[in-house]
Design a protein around this motif. Structure first.
Motif, mmCIF file in Angstrom:
data_model
loop_
_atom_site.group_PDB
_atom_site.id
_atom_site.type_symbol
_atom_site.label_atom_id
_atom_site.label_comp_id
_atom_site.label_asym_id
_atom_site.label_seq_id
_atom_site.Cartn_x
_atom_site.Cartn_y
_atom_site.Cartn_z
ATOM 1 N N ALA A 58 -48.716 -28.090 22.502
ATOM 2 C CA ALA A 58 -48.590 -27.830 23.948
ATOM 3 C C ALA A 58 -47.975 -29.019 24.670
ATOM 4 C CB ALA A 58 -49.969 -27.490 24.521
ATOM 5 N N GLN A 59 -48.161 -30.212 24.180
ATOM 6 C CA GLN A 59 -47.599 -31.393 24.831
ATOM 7 C C GLN A 59 -46.078 -31.473 24.667
ATOM 8 O OE1 GLN A 59 -49.708 -34.749 23.262
ATOM 9 N NE2 GLN A 59 -51.658 -34.197 24.294
ATOM 10 N N LEU A 60 -45.537 -30.687 23.744
ATOM 11 C CA LEU A 60 -44.098 -30.717 23.501
ATOM 12 C C LEU A 60 -43.345 -29.702 24.358
ATOM 13 C CD1 LEU A 60 -44.099 -31.048 19.591
ATOM 14 C CD2 LEU A 60 -43.874 -32.870 21.299
ATOM 15 N N VAL A 61 -44.105 -28.912 25.142
ATOM 16 C CA VAL A 61 -43.462 -27.950 26.039
ATOM 17 C C VAL A 61 -43.093 -28.668 27.337
ATOM 18 C CG1 VAL A 61 -43.725 -25.777 27.287
ATOM 19 C CG2 VAL A 61 -44.740 -26.037 25.005
ATOM 20 N N PHE A 70 -38.579 -26.437 24.255
ATOM 21 C CA PHE A 70 -39.578 -26.870 23.281
ATOM 22 C C PHE A 70 -38.840 -27.471 22.109
ATOM 23 C CE2 PHE A 70 -41.983 -26.044 19.394
ATOM 24 C CZ PHE A 70 -43.152 -26.739 19.678
ATOM 25 N N ASN A 71 -39.194 -28.671 21.782
ATOM 26 C CA ASN A 71 -38.546 -29.373 20.682
ATOM 27 C C ASN A 71 -39.608 -29.893 19.730
ATOM 28 O OD1 ASN A 71 -36.704 -30.672 19.037
ATOM 29 N ND2 ASN A 71 -36.440 -32.430 20.409
ATOM 30 N N LEU A 72 -39.690 -29.278 18.535
ATOM 31 C CA LEU A 72 -40.652 -29.695 17.504
ATOM 32 C C LEU A 72 -39.889 -30.429 16.427
ATOM 33 C CD1 LEU A 72 -43.571 -29.586 16.415
ATOM 34 C CD2 LEU A 72 -42.896 -27.487 15.187
ATOM 35 N N PRO A 73 -40.124 -31.745 16.259
ATOM 36 C CA PRO A 73 -39.393 -32.494 15.243
ATOM 37 C C PRO A 73 -39.625 -31.903 13.848
ATOM 38 C CG PRO A 73 -40.551 -33.969 16.744
ATOM 39 C CD PRO A 73 -41.038 -32.597 17.037
#
Length: 491
Positions: A58-61, A70-73
């Motif tokens: 949720a912190q990546l939104v 939204f970016n998930l490494p």
């Protein structure tokens, strides 16, 4: 349900059944409850991990340029998917419900659920035919009038089941070892607990056939003491019954010896050669008299044995003492007429409530008949000077008792012998009356069975002869005063 079935009931088996049956029935219930508790315990750490992952995603939104991104490494994506036991799924939906990242077919929260911002929730769902645990949270977006974004993380329940199974094994396997040990300890405790019963059985078996002494109640457990007390009561009553039978046999042998010897002697005299018809007639008369005496003695012995054996088994019912007295007087009238006696009844009328009591009518009538027999036998009488025998039944309102009195004008009983006449076979000296000496003992025993008292006095104190008055007082009578006053005036 009984674990051990037997044709004959066993106290040891009954106790063992009632102890082991609940134990064996509760064990599967304990297993089921332990499984539920283990499932709950095993799920808590994995639920916290899911919540952490959902919060981290949720912190990546974020909102960039008026749109949600939204970016998930890639390393984080690989860590999220790195699970050897379970499948992990995630889903990120934007403000309009568009898929930003993750698995499109992950089930959504219930439609009627109101989004709660910043709080991570948990639910169960199905994903591709597998049960999954889902952690989800709503993320507030800095867009005017937009709905919050949805972040969900789910995983299958394989690790949870494995951990719950390990917990079950850790708890139940020791129980499988303890359960047989518990059964063995229960068995040994029961063997030790019923050992006093076995010792009691050995003591009873070791007794001699004629040993009827009471058992010691102090050496048995408290729970068995009432049973031992009941056995002791039975032994006491049995001892009394055997003593009564022995006494009856001894008394019968003693009392029948004389009339039987007389019968044999008279029979021998009748069979002598040269006996005249008159001598033969006299012998037959003596034989008849001896047989009557033997019959009377046997009847008296049976009456005494019946009275003594009644004991606690005495059957009581409402009895009209006045009616019983009148019946006994009527039965005695023929004998009184033969002796020219004035026989009568004076007292309460039959049917009066004041002279009714709880008792055995057969024994009460036997008591009155014996008192009348004694009075008729020992009262001298002739046509010129008839003797008098009177029966009274009175109600005493002051003492709360019913009184039975039998009076005669005979020679009386000396004061020194008034206790002795109640002993079996005792007869006053100086009397030439045939009798067995059992009449008054029968009267005493029947009175004792009815909780009554007996007194012997003179009918006419100071006169010669003084006569005899036998008074039997029954407790608990209810009388009317006029009836008593009239009866007392007649005396």
């Amino acid at each position: 349900m009984k674990i051990f079935q037997r044709e004959q009931r066993s106290l040891f088996g009954e106790i063992l059944d009632w102890m082991l049956t609940p134990l064996l029935l509760l064990w599967p219930v304990s297993l089921a409850l332990t499984w539920l508790v283990a499932q709950s315990i095993a799920g808590k750490p994995f639920d916290r991990a899911l919540e952490y992952n959902a919060q981290a995603i949720a912190q990546l939104v974020a909102v960039q340029g008026g749109r949600v991104v939204f970016n998930l490494p890639q390393p984080a994506r690989e860590i999220l998917r790195a699970d050897d036991s379970d499948h992990v799924y995630y889903q990120v939906l934007g403000a309009r419900g568009e898929l930003l990242s993750g698995d499109r077919d992950l089930p959504l929260p219930p439609e009627d659920e109101i989004p709660v911002l910043g709080e991570t929730l948990l639910r169960d769902a199905d994903m591709r035919g597998m049960e999954v645990r889902v952690a989800y949270t709503w993320v507030k977006l800095d867009l005017p009038g937009s709905r919050p974004a949805l972040v969900q993380v789910a995983e299958t329940r394989e690790k949870r089941s494995v951990l719950a199974t390990e917990i079950i094994k850790g708890v139940m396997l020791p129980q499988l070892v303890i359960l047989p040990l518990a059964v063995l300890l229960v068995w040994l405790a029961l063997v030790r607990g019923i050992k006093p019963l076995s010792e009691l059985e050995e003591r009873i078996r070791a007794r001699k056939p004629d040993d009827l002494s009471p058992l010691d109640e102090k050496v048995v457990p408290l729970e068995v003491a009432p049973l031992v007390s009941s056995v002791n009561d039975l032994l006491t009553r049995l001892k009394g019954s055997i003593a009564t039978q022995k006494r009856f046999l001894a008394d019968a042998a003693h009392q029948l010896k004389t009339p039987l010897a007389g019968l044999r002697m008279q029979a021998d005299l009748a069979q002598r050669e040269g006996s005249s018809a008159e001598e033969l007639k006299q012998s037959l008369k003596q034989i008849g008299r001896s047989s009557m005496r033997a019959t009377h003695t046997v009847n008296q012995l049976l009456a005494l044995a019946r009275a003594e054996s009644s004991g606690k088994a005495l059957v009581r019912q409402p009895c009209d003492l006045a009616a019983l007295a009148v019946e006994a007087v009527r039965d005695t009238v023929p004998r009184a007429m033969e002796k020219h006696l004035d026989l009568g009844y004076d007292g309460e009328e039959p049917g009066a409530a004041a002279v009714k009591l709880q008792g055995n009518p057969t024994l009460l009538k036997e008591m009155i008949r014996n008192l009348l027999d004694n009075a008729v036998n020992y009262t001298p009488s002739s046509p010129q000077h008839p003797g008098v025998v009177t029966v009274h039944v009175l109600a005493d309102p002051f003492g709360g008792a019913i009184v039975l009195q039998v009076e005669d004008t005979g020679p009386g009983i000396p004061e020194a012998e008034r206790e002795l006449v109640f002993q079996p076979f005792y007869r006053s000296l100086g009397t030439n009356v045939d009798g067995s000496g059992l009449g008054l003992p029968i009267v005493l025993e029947i009175a004792r069975q009815h909780d009554a008292t007996i007194e012997i006095g003179d009918t006419r104190p100071g006169h010669v002869p003084p006569g005899t008055r036998v008074t039997v007082r029954f407790a608990g009578g209810e009388a009317s005063e006029p009836g008593v006053e009239a009866a007392q005036a007649a005396l």
